[in-house]
Structure formats: C-alpha cells, structure tokens
Design a protein around this motif. Structure first.
Motif, PDB file in Angstrom:
ATOM      1  N   SER A   9      40.418  49.763  42.004  1.00 55.68           N
ATOM      2  CA  SER A   9      41.473  50.108  42.951  1.00 55.68           C
ATOM      3  C   SER A   9      42.414  51.160  42.369  1.00 55.68           C
ATOM      4  O   SER A   9      42.930  51.008  41.260  1.00 55.68           O
ATOM      5  CB  SER A   9      42.275  48.854  43.317  1.00 55.68           C
ATOM      6  OG  SER A   9      43.294  49.164  44.234  1.00 55.68           O
ATOM      7  N   GLY A  10      42.613  52.234  43.109  1.00 52.82           N
ATOM      8  CA  GLY A  10      43.459  53.330  42.652  1.00 52.82           C
ATOM      9  C   GLY A  10      42.724  54.376  41.849  1.00 52.82           C
ATOM     10  O   GLY A  10      43.290  55.427  41.526  1.00 52.82           O
ATOM     11  N   HIS A  11      41.442  54.112  41.525  1.00 56.05           N
ATOM     12  CA  HIS A  11      40.652  55.052  40.723  1.00 56.05           C
ATOM     13  C   HIS A  11      39.268  55.255  41.334  1.00 56.05           C
ATOM     14  O   HIS A  11      38.302  55.530  40.621  1.00 56.05           O
ATOM     15  CB  HIS A  11      40.531  54.549  39.283  1.00 56.05           C
ATOM     16  CG  HIS A  11      41.843  54.361  38.593  1.00 56.05           C
ATOM     17  ND1 HIS A  11      42.562  55.396  38.035  1.00 56.05           N
ATOM     18  CD2 HIS A  11      42.590  53.235  38.403  1.00 56.05           C
ATOM     19  CE1 HIS A  11      43.689  54.921  37.519  1.00 56.05           C
ATOM     20  NE2 HIS A  11      43.745  53.625  37.725  1.00 56.05           N
ATOM     21  N   GLU A  12      39.168  55.149  42.654  1.00 57.07           N
ATOM     22  CA  GLU A  12      37.885  55.289  43.310  1.00 57.07           C
ATOM     23  C   GLU A  12      37.395  56.745  43.251  1.00 57.07           C
ATOM     24  O   GLU A  12      38.190  57.683  43.234  1.00 57.07           O
ATOM     25  CB  GLU A  12      37.980  54.857  44.778  1.00 57.07           C
ATOM     26  CG  GLU A  12      38.288  53.385  44.984  1.00 57.07           C
ATOM     27  CD  GLU A  12      39.772  53.072  45.093  1.00 57.07           C
ATOM     28  OE1 GLU A  12      40.122  51.971  45.559  1.00 57.07           O
ATOM     29  OE2 GLU A  12      40.599  53.953  44.715  1.00 57.07           O
ATOM     30  N   GLN A  13      36.086  56.912  43.228  1.00 58.29           N
ATOM     31  CA  GLN A  13      35.483  58.235  43.288  1.00 58.29           C
ATOM     32  C   GLN A  13      34.727  58.381  44.599  1.00 58.29           C
ATOM     33  O   GLN A  13      34.164  57.413  45.116  1.00 58.29           O
ATOM     34  CB  GLN A  13      34.528  58.471  42.115  1.00 58.29           C
ATOM     35  CG  GLN A  13      33.352  57.506  42.059  1.00 58.29           C
ATOM     36  CD  GLN A  13      32.343  57.868  40.985  1.00 58.29           C
ATOM     37  OE1 GLN A  13      31.830  58.992  40.956  1.00 58.29           O
ATOM     38  NE2 GLN A  13      32.069  56.936  40.096  1.00 58.29           N
ATOM     39  N   PRO A  14      34.727  59.586  45.184  1.00 55.59           N
ATOM     40  CA  PRO A  14      34.035  59.791  46.473  1.00 55.59           C
ATOM     41  C   PRO A  14      32.535  59.916  46.261  1.00 55.59           C
ATOM     42  O   PRO A  14      32.065  60.615  45.357  1.00 55.59           O
ATOM     43  CB  PRO A  14      34.652  61.096  46.975  1.00 55.59           C
ATOM     44  CG  PRO A  14      34.999  61.851  45.722  1.00 55.59           C
ATOM     45  CD  PRO A  14      35.417  60.807  44.718  1.00 55.59           C
ATOM     46  N   VAL A  15      31.800  59.238  47.139  1.00 56.57           N
ATOM     47  CA  VAL A  15      30.339  59.166  47.009  1.00 56.57           C
ATOM     48  C   VAL A  15      29.733  59.246  48.398  1.00 56.57           C
ATOM     49  O   VAL A  15      30.352  58.817  49.386  1.00 56.57           O
ATOM     50  CB  VAL A  15      29.936  57.834  46.321  1.00 56.57           C
ATOM     51  CG1 VAL A  15      28.440  57.592  46.403  1.00 56.57           C
ATOM     52  CG2 VAL A  15      30.390  57.829  44.863  1.00 56.57           C
ATOM     53  N   VAL A  16      28.520  59.775  48.495  1.00 57.55           N
ATOM     54  CA  VAL A  16      27.749  59.700  49.733  1.00 57.55           C
ATOM     55  C   VAL A  16      26.489  58.891  49.461  1.00 57.55           C
ATOM     56  O   VAL A  16      25.808  59.100  48.452  1.00 57.55           O
ATOM     57  CB  VAL A  16      27.408  61.090  50.308  1.00 57.55           C
ATOM     58  CG1 VAL A  16      26.581  61.929  49.333  1.00 57.55           C
ATOM     59  CG2 VAL A  16      26.678  60.955  51.636  1.00 57.55           C
ATOM     60  N   LEU A  17      26.215  57.944  50.332  1.00 60.80           N
ATOM     61  CA  LEU A  17      25.005  57.133  50.258  1.00 60.80           C
ATOM     62  C   LEU A  17      24.035  57.645  51.312  1.00 60.80           C
ATOM     63  O   LEU A  17      24.366  57.691  52.500  1.00 60.80           O
ATOM     64  CB  LEU A  17      25.330  55.656  50.501  1.00 60.80           C
ATOM     65  CG  LEU A  17      24.150  54.706  50.719  1.00 60.80           C
ATOM     66  CD1 LEU A  17      23.224  54.688  49.509  1.00 60.80           C
ATOM     67  CD2 LEU A  17      24.660  53.298  51.042  1.00 60.80           C
ATOM     68  N   VAL A  18      22.854  58.017  50.862  1.00 61.02           N
ATOM     69  CA  VAL A  18      21.807  58.486  51.768  1.00 61.02           C
ATOM     70  C   VAL A  18      20.707  57.441  51.782  1.00 61.02           C
ATOM     71  O   VAL A  18      20.142  57.105  50.725  1.00 61.02           O
ATOM     72  CB  VAL A  18      21.254  59.851  51.323  1.00 61.02           C
ATOM     73  CG1 VAL A  18      20.162  60.319  52.282  1.00 61.02           C
ATOM     74  CG2 VAL A  18      22.368  60.881  51.239  1.00 61.02           C
ATOM     75  N   THR A  19      20.427  56.888  52.950  1.00 59.08           N
ATOM     76  CA  THR A  19      19.431  55.832  53.056  1.00 59.08           C
ATOM     77  C   THR A  19      18.151  56.370  53.686  1.00 59.08           C
ATOM     78  O   THR A  19      18.182  57.170  54.622  1.00 59.08           O
ATOM     79  CB  THR A  19      19.953  54.652  53.896  1.00 59.08           C
ATOM     80  OG1 THR A  19      20.438  55.146  55.150  1.00 59.08           O
ATOM     81  CG2 THR A  19      21.089  53.952  53.179  1.00 59.08           C
TER      82      THR A  19
END
Length: 287
Positions: A9-19
């Motif tokens: 919490s407070g240190h999240e990184q942006p990610v994309v999940l491709v299924t």
C-alpha cells in the motif's frame, strides 16, 4: 487487457495483465509509460498507449507479479460517488420506492483499498453489510455534459467494487445519515483490475456476492435503473467529474438489510464479483 496496480500500500507499481484464450496470463510493467494508473494517465490517452506498447513488445515482464499484493486498480480517486437504490429489487427490499432520478452520495477517497485487503468492522458496528457493485472509472473531465453519448465517451473503464456499509449509522432517524454509514476507512475495495470500456459491455455483466462461501446476491447490470452513461451525465450536472474519479453504480438485492441474512461479523469472509472484472475477497476483522 486488464490494468492493475501491484505492491504494498502506497508503493504500488502499474501493470497490465494480458490473458490468453486458455486463461493463462502475462504481466507487463507500465513504468516505461507512467508512474501510476491515475487520472493524468487516463486523460492523456494512457489506455491507447498501453495497447500500442503491447503491440510493439516494448513492455518488460513482471515475473513476480502473482506474489505481489493487489492494490486498487486506479490510484486514489479525487472523488468516489455512490449511487443508491439503483436496482428496483434492492429498493424494494430496503422498503423504498425505486427512485425517479439517481440518488447520489459521496465517499472519501481514503475509503478506497485493495480487493483482497482485510476489511475492518467499526468498533460500535452492529449492522455491517456488503454491496457488490459495478464501478465506473472516469477518463476525461465531465461537467454539464449535454448527452449520454457525450457521457459514455468520458468512461475510461469499469471495476468490481464492494460498498461496505454500516446500516446502524446509515439509516437511523427520519432523514437518515448516509454519510456516516458509507464513509468508513477501507469500505470501498476496488479491483482486482480495470478493464477499458471498449473491451467490455458494462451494461450486461452478471454480478454476485458470497458470505462465507454461501451465495447472497445474483443479478446483472442490465437490471440497473440508470445505466452507466446516464449516471455520468446526471452527476456531471451537479459536480465536475475528473479523470480517475469513480462512480459506484448501486447494488442489487440480497444484502443483509433485506432481513434475509445476518449482518457481517469479524471472522466472516465476503467475496464479490462482476463477470469479466474479477472477484474480490475480504476477511472481516475488528478495527
């Protein structure tokens, strides 16, 4: 394509999940494109940039993604707008007449939390309730919009939401106190992911909830009295919606307020799911 934010919490990184069609998934970092999935990212055409980067193969893989905490898929919104009694059957079980215009209330942004974080039951709670909801994420400024078509263009995507509510605070007295019952810390779990609006039909999604594995709610967003574009248009007449803001579209029948089920207690486990937008799980603890 599913946008996520992973990490403590407070240190999240942006990610994309491709299924893939077989259900397998690959996680890619969005740090080459943005520091976060927030209003600025969405307003600057972030979704299109992610698509282009995936096609070009320029995003690095996040190998340890399945082991990371899942945060809210959109960084702390400027505003969280709740819509009340937006399913006729829920209005009926609440003892109310279905509204002729949307019922709006606000939740502080500090109520937003991750979809698998523990949920704290308030110290004086006696009627803590669950509410599975479709969440709308705003992608561009919306103010005094002229049509629902214009409003639809302001929707960046959709998320699963749980509007945890303390009914003993919300409903006493003739006027009621919705703010008191809807603004508890951690009472708005969002996610696990944000699906872009062009990838999913927000007006035709099954949504369900369970408590301790037992079914509770089972409905479909096609049963909404006011659909997503109508809500965005209506809200824009009374407030300025900004990129990254979230609208909770209301919950269907099957909550504890109906009298059919007991209210939540510490130790209970709540799960909510909107098809295509993922399932949440919250373990209830005493705050």
């Amino acid at each position: 394509m599913k946008l996520m934010r992973l990490g403590e919490s407070g240190h999240e990184q942006p990610v994309v999940l491709v299924t893939a069609d077989n259900g397998s998934g690959q996680y890619f970092s969005l740090l080459p494109l943005t520091r976060d999935v927030d209003g600025a990212f969405l307003a600057s055409g972030g979704v299109a940039k992610v698509r282009a980067a995936l096609e070009a193969g320029t995003l690095p893989a996040v190998e340890d993604a399945p082991n990371l905490r899942v945060g809210s898929p959109v960084a702390r919104p400027g505003a969280v707008v709740g819509i009340g009694m937006n399913y006729a059957a829920h209005a009926a079980e609440s003892g109310a007449t279905p509204p002729e215009v949307p019922v709006m209330f606000l939740k502080p942004s500090n109520t937003v939390t991750g979809p698998f974080d523990r949920a704290a039951v308030p110290p004086l709670s006696s009627k803590f309730d669950w509410e599975v909801e479709l969440g709308i994420v705003i992608g561009r400024e919306a103010s005094y919009l002229e049509s629902t078509a214009e409003a639809a263009a302001c929707i960046a995507g959709y998320v699963t939401a749980n509007d945890l509510s303390e009914r003993a605070y919300q409903l006493p007295g003739a006027a009621g106190q919705w703010t008191k019952g809807k603004t508890l810390p951690g009472s708005t779990p969002l996610g696990p992911w944000l699906v872009p609006a062009e990838d999913i039909d927000g007006g035709n999604l099954p949504l369900q909830s369970w408590v301790n594995g037992e079914p509770r709610q089972d409905s479909d967003t096609a049963q909404l009295i006011f659909d997503a574009p109508t809500l965005v248009h209506h809200c824009s007449q009374y407030m300025r919606l900004e990129p990254g803001d979230v609208i909770l579209t209301g919950t269907p029948e099957g909550v504890a307020l109906s009298g059919r089920y007991p209210y939540l207690q510490p130790g209970d486990v709540v799960e909510v799911e909107v098809q295509g937008l993922g399932r949440q799980r919250q373990e209830l603890v005493r705050s």
